[in-house]
Design a protein around this motif. Structure first.
Motif, PDB file in Angstrom:
ATOM      1  N   PHE A  96       0.822  -0.502  -0.160  1.00  0.00           N
ATOM      2  CA  PHE A  96       0.428  -0.398   0.177  1.00  0.00           C
ATOM      3  C   PHE A  96       0.939   1.147   0.153  1.00  0.00           C
ATOM      4  O   PHE A  96       0.769   2.127  -0.822  1.00  0.00           O
ATOM      5  N   ALA A  97       2.174   0.996   0.530  1.00  0.00           N
ATOM      6  CA  ALA A  97       2.842   2.513   1.190  1.00  0.00           C
ATOM      7  C   ALA A  97       3.443   2.704  -0.472  1.00  0.00           C
ATOM      8  O   ALA A  97       4.287   3.559  -0.639  1.00  0.00           O
ATOM      9  N   PHE A  98       3.815   1.585  -0.822  1.00  0.00           N
ATOM     10  CA  PHE A  98       4.512   1.579  -3.010  1.00  0.00           C
ATOM     11  C   PHE A  98       3.762   2.470  -3.094  1.00  0.00           C
ATOM     12  O   PHE A  98       4.115   3.046  -4.518  1.00  0.00           O
ATOM     13  N   VAL A  99       1.848   2.198  -3.291  1.00  0.00           N
ATOM     14  CA  VAL A  99       1.415   2.738  -4.422  1.00  0.00           C
ATOM     15  C   VAL A  99       0.893   4.585  -4.213  1.00  0.00           C
ATOM     16  O   VAL A  99       0.523   5.389  -4.717  1.00  0.00           O
ATOM     17  N   SER A 100       1.177   4.188  -2.390  1.00  0.00           N
ATOM     18  CA  SER A 100       0.619   5.359  -2.294  1.00  0.00           C
ATOM     19  C   SER A 100       1.537   6.802  -1.434  1.00  0.00           C
ATOM     20  O   SER A 100       1.557   7.972  -1.564  1.00  0.00           O
ATOM     21  N   VAL A 101       2.244   6.469  -1.218  1.00  0.00           N
ATOM     22  CA  VAL A 101       3.414   6.856  -0.697  1.00  0.00           C
ATOM     23  C   VAL A 101       4.891   7.345  -1.481  1.00  0.00           C
ATOM     24  O   VAL A 101       5.569   8.389  -2.271  1.00  0.00           O
ATOM     25  N   PHE A 102       5.253   6.242  -1.955  1.00  0.00           N
ATOM     26  CA  PHE A 102       6.577   6.027  -2.782  1.00  0.00           C
ATOM     27  C   PHE A 102       6.355   6.764  -3.908  1.00  0.00           C
ATOM     28  O   PHE A 102       7.630   7.134  -4.589  1.00  0.00           O
ATOM     29  N   PRO A 103       5.786   6.770  -5.648  1.00  0.00           N
ATOM     30  CA  PRO A 103       5.413   7.219  -6.588  1.00  0.00           C
ATOM     31  C   PRO A 103       6.069   9.065  -6.356  1.00  0.00           C
ATOM     32  O   PRO A 103       7.030   8.986  -6.822  1.00  0.00           O
ATOM     33  N   GLN A 104       5.033   9.748  -6.342  1.00  0.00           N
ATOM     34  CA  GLN A 104       5.282  10.864  -5.652  1.00  0.00           C
ATOM     35  C   GLN A 104       6.192  11.010  -4.992  1.00  0.00           C
ATOM     36  O   GLN A 104       7.135  13.006  -6.012  1.00  0.00           O
ATOM     37  N   ASN A 105       6.670  10.624  -3.790  1.00  0.00           N
ATOM     38  CA  ASN A 105       8.030  11.264  -2.807  1.00  0.00           C
ATOM     39  C   ASN A 105       9.349  11.359  -3.502  1.00  0.00           C
ATOM     40  O   ASN A 105      10.153  11.194  -3.653  1.00  0.00           O
ATOM     41  N   ILE A 106       9.064   9.908  -5.137  1.00  0.00           N
ATOM     42  CA  ILE A 106      10.151   9.558  -5.709  1.00  0.00           C
ATOM     43  C   ILE A 106      10.573  11.165  -6.350  1.00  0.00           C
ATOM     44  O   ILE A 106      12.167  11.175  -6.626  1.00  0.00           O
ATOM     45  N   ILE A 107      10.060  11.701  -6.673  1.00  0.00           N
ATOM     46  CA  ILE A 107       9.695  12.881  -7.138  1.00  0.00           C
ATOM     47  C   ILE A 107      10.022  14.235  -6.417  1.00  0.00           C
ATOM     48  O   ILE A 107      11.216  14.659  -5.747  1.00  0.00           O
ATOM     49  N   LEU A 108       9.465  14.243  -4.675  1.00  0.00           N
ATOM     50  CA  LEU A 108       8.957  14.762  -3.907  1.00  0.00           C
ATOM     51  C   LEU A 108      10.755  15.205  -3.292  1.00  0.00           C
ATOM     52  O   LEU A 108      10.476  16.160  -2.954  1.00  0.00           O
ATOM     53  N   ILE A 109      11.229  13.878  -2.709  1.00  0.00           N
ATOM     54  CA  ILE A 109      11.907  13.787  -2.725  1.00  0.00           C
ATOM     55  C   ILE A 109      13.435  14.256  -2.904  1.00  0.00           C
ATOM     56  O   ILE A 109      14.127  15.835  -1.986  1.00  0.00           O
ATOM     57  N   PHE A 144      -1.031  13.840  -9.786  1.00  0.00           N
ATOM     58  CA  PHE A 144      -0.750  12.425 -10.089  1.00  0.00           C
ATOM     59  C   PHE A 144      -1.186  11.684  -9.003  1.00  0.00           C
ATOM     60  O   PHE A 144      -2.361  10.526  -8.777  1.00  0.00           O
ATOM     61  N   GLU A 145      -1.752  12.200  -7.725  1.00  0.00           N
ATOM     62  CA  GLU A 145      -2.351  12.071  -6.317  1.00  0.00           C
ATOM     63  C   GLU A 145      -3.162  12.181  -7.079  1.00  0.00           C
ATOM     64  O   GLU A 145      -4.344  11.581  -5.931  1.00  0.00           O
ATOM     65  N   ALA A 146      -4.197  13.206  -7.627  1.00  0.00           N
ATOM     66  CA  ALA A 146      -6.036  13.751  -7.511  1.00  0.00           C
ATOM     67  C   ALA A 146      -5.944  12.429  -8.331  1.00  0.00           C
ATOM     68  O   ALA A 146      -7.231  11.814  -8.371  1.00  0.00           O
ATOM     69  N   PHE A 147      -5.317  12.032  -9.634  1.00  0.00           N
ATOM     70  CA  PHE A 147      -6.155  11.563 -10.588  1.00  0.00           C
ATOM     71  C   PHE A 147      -5.613   9.500 -10.612  1.00  0.00           C
ATOM     72  O   PHE A 147      -6.301   9.123 -11.166  1.00  0.00           O
ATOM     73  N   VAL A 148      -4.302   9.595 -10.328  1.00  0.00           N
ATOM     74  CA  VAL A 148      -4.125   8.241 -10.685  1.00  0.00           C
ATOM     75  C   VAL A 148      -3.685   7.936  -9.624  1.00  0.00           C
ATOM     76  O   VAL A 148      -3.665   6.453  -9.063  1.00  0.00           O
ATOM     77  N   SER A 149      -3.048   8.211  -8.840  1.00  0.00           N
ATOM     78  CA  SER A 149      -2.926   7.525  -7.110  1.00  0.00           C
ATOM     79  C   SER A 149      -4.246   7.249  -6.736  1.00  0.00           C
ATOM     80  O   SER A 149      -4.680   5.748  -5.853  1.00  0.00           O
ATOM     81  N   PRO A 150      -5.374   7.815  -6.032  1.00  0.00           N
ATOM     82  CA  PRO A 150      -6.898   6.939  -5.733  1.00  0.00           C
ATOM     83  C   PRO A 150      -7.109   5.569  -6.140  1.00  0.00           C
ATOM     84  O   PRO A 150      -7.238   4.913  -5.871  1.00  0.00           O
ATOM     85  N   ALA A 151      -7.297   5.831  -7.895  1.00  0.00           N
ATOM     86  CA  ALA A 151      -6.641   4.644  -8.441  1.00  0.00           C
ATOM     87  C   ALA A 151      -5.961   3.060  -8.362  1.00  0.00           C
ATOM     88  O   ALA A 151      -6.533   2.317  -7.275  1.00  0.00           O
ATOM     89  N   LEU A 152      -5.001   3.214  -8.125  1.00  0.00           N
ATOM     90  CA  LEU A 152      -3.591   2.565  -7.391  1.00  0.00           C
ATOM     91  C   LEU A 152      -4.174   2.120  -6.216  1.00  0.00           C
ATOM     92  O   LEU A 152      -3.993   1.251  -5.664  1.00  0.00           O
ATOM     93  N   MET A 153      -4.174   3.088  -4.868  1.00  0.00           N
ATOM     94  CA  MET A 153      -5.558   2.074  -3.291  1.00  0.00           C
ATOM     95  C   MET A 153      -6.409   1.553  -3.678  1.00  0.00           C
ATOM     96  O   MET A 153      -6.061   0.796  -3.550  1.00  0.00           O
ATOM     97  N   GLN A 154      -7.110   2.083  -4.807  1.00  0.00           N
ATOM     98  CA  GLN A 154      -8.510   1.158  -5.020  1.00  0.00           C
ATOM     99  C   GLN A 154      -8.174  -0.268  -4.814  1.00  0.00           C
ATOM    100  O   GLN A 154      -8.798  -1.118  -4.375  1.00  0.00           O
ATOM    101  N   PHE A 155      -7.220  -0.050  -5.954  1.00  0.00           N
ATOM    102  CA  PHE A 155      -7.030  -1.432  -6.520  1.00  0.00           C
ATOM    103  C   PHE A 155      -6.259  -2.442  -5.647  1.00  0.00           C
ATOM    104  O   PHE A 155      -6.170  -4.268  -5.047  1.00  0.00           O
ATOM    105  N   ILE A 156      -5.528  -1.384  -5.399  1.00  0.00           N
ATOM    106  CA  ILE A 156      -4.725  -3.051  -3.981  1.00  0.00           C
ATOM    107  C   ILE A 156      -5.307  -3.367  -2.723  1.00  0.00           C
ATOM    108  O   ILE A 156      -5.532  -4.193  -2.179  1.00  0.00           O
ATOM    109  N   VAL A 157      -6.568  -2.084  -2.785  1.00  0.00           N
ATOM    110  CA  VAL A 157      -7.424  -2.212  -0.792  1.00  0.00           C
ATOM    111  C   VAL A 157      -7.886  -3.694  -1.925  1.00  0.00           C
ATOM    112  O   VAL A 157      -8.458  -4.197  -0.323  1.00  0.00           O
ATOM    113  N   GLU A 158      -9.145  -3.662  -2.849  1.00  0.00           N
ATOM    114  CA  GLU A 158      -9.752  -4.555  -3.565  1.00  0.00           C
ATOM    115  C   GLU A 158      -9.136  -5.474  -3.925  1.00  0.00           C
ATOM    116  O   GLU A 158      -9.906  -7.308  -3.605  1.00  0.00           O
ATOM    117  N   LYS A 159      -7.931  -5.539  -4.166  1.00  0.00           N
ATOM    118  CA  LYS A 159      -6.995  -7.077  -4.355  1.00  0.00           C
ATOM    119  C   LYS A 159      -5.967  -7.873  -3.466  1.00  0.00           C
ATOM    120  O   LYS A 159      -5.878  -8.518  -3.395  1.00  0.00           O
TER     121      LYS A 159
END
Length: 213
Positions: free
Chosen positions: A130-143, A196-211
């Motif tokens: 869950f952290a991999f899809v909700s925290v890591f992607p944007q922070n790879i750029i943000l950090i 990314f946080e608005a349009f992509v991240s929610p879909a990734l989080m939902q996928f992980i939660v469901e699957k």
């Protein structure tokens, strides 16, 4: 050809001149990440349970797809990053603001370390996913962005300090312009991060939660 060589040479000289600042800010942020992860071990059982209860509630909302409007998420996300970016830019204009820049960078690392650490501590490998899809992607750029911005602010602040101490009268407007243009360029990158946080991240989080969860 000559212009590109001069630009590259100028960039190399700038990095060499500010190498110690970049090393310091990088180490400071890493320390924040480590400290944030270590904090998990100092929390009481009841504190962890309370946080996990909020996390479970969040997962149930994600599973139902109950997210805020993407445009609203984008607006809030970009407003937050813009305020922080503008605040760091402003702090870089004053010598006394330099410690606050370092504190903000440390807090950024602490937040990332705590979030990932808590998810892994409570949920193991599933928490890591869950952290991999909700925290890591944007922070790879943000950090890296926050390291660069904090370093640029520190460098400009130090130049101002040297001018004050040496009572020099060298024009600093060119450095100010470069510093400000860099901040504006970063602001443009943050538009992409917010999207990314608005349009992509929610879909990734939902996928992980469901699957997975």
């Amino acid at each position: 050809m000559a212009k590109s060589y001069l630009k590259r040479n100028k960039l190399i000289n700038y990095l060499e001149e500010n190498r110690s600042i970049y090393i310091f800010t990088t180490v400071l942020l890493i320390m924040g990440v480590i400290f944030g992860a270590v904090i998990i071990n100092s929390m009481s059982f009841s504190q962890k349970n309370d946080l996990y209860a909020y996390l479970t509630l969040f997962f149930s909302e994600v599973d139902k797809g109950e997210f805020a409007n993407p445009q609203e998420i984008f607006t809030q996300s970009f407003a937050y990053y813009s305020k922080m970016l503008g605040f760091i830019w402003l702090l870089g204009l004053s010598v006394i603001g330099l410690p606050i820049v370092f504190i903000l960078l440390f807090i950024k690392g602490l937040m990332v370390g705590f979030t990932v650490g808590f998810l892994v501590d409570q949920m193991g490998f599933e928490g890591f996913l869950f952290a991999f899809v909700s925290v890591f992607p944007q922070n790879i750029i943000l950090i890296p962005i926050f390291i660069l911005v904090a370093s640029a602010a520190s460098s400009f602040s130090i130049k101002i300090w040297r001018q004050i101490v040496s009572r020099g009268h060298q024009p600093i407007f060119q450095q100010f312009t470069s510093y400000t243009l860099f901040i504006l360029l970063v602001g443009g990158i943050l538009v992409g991060v917010s999207a990314f946080e608005a349009f992509v991240s929610p879909a990734l989080m939902q996928f992980i939660v469901e699957k997975v969860l």
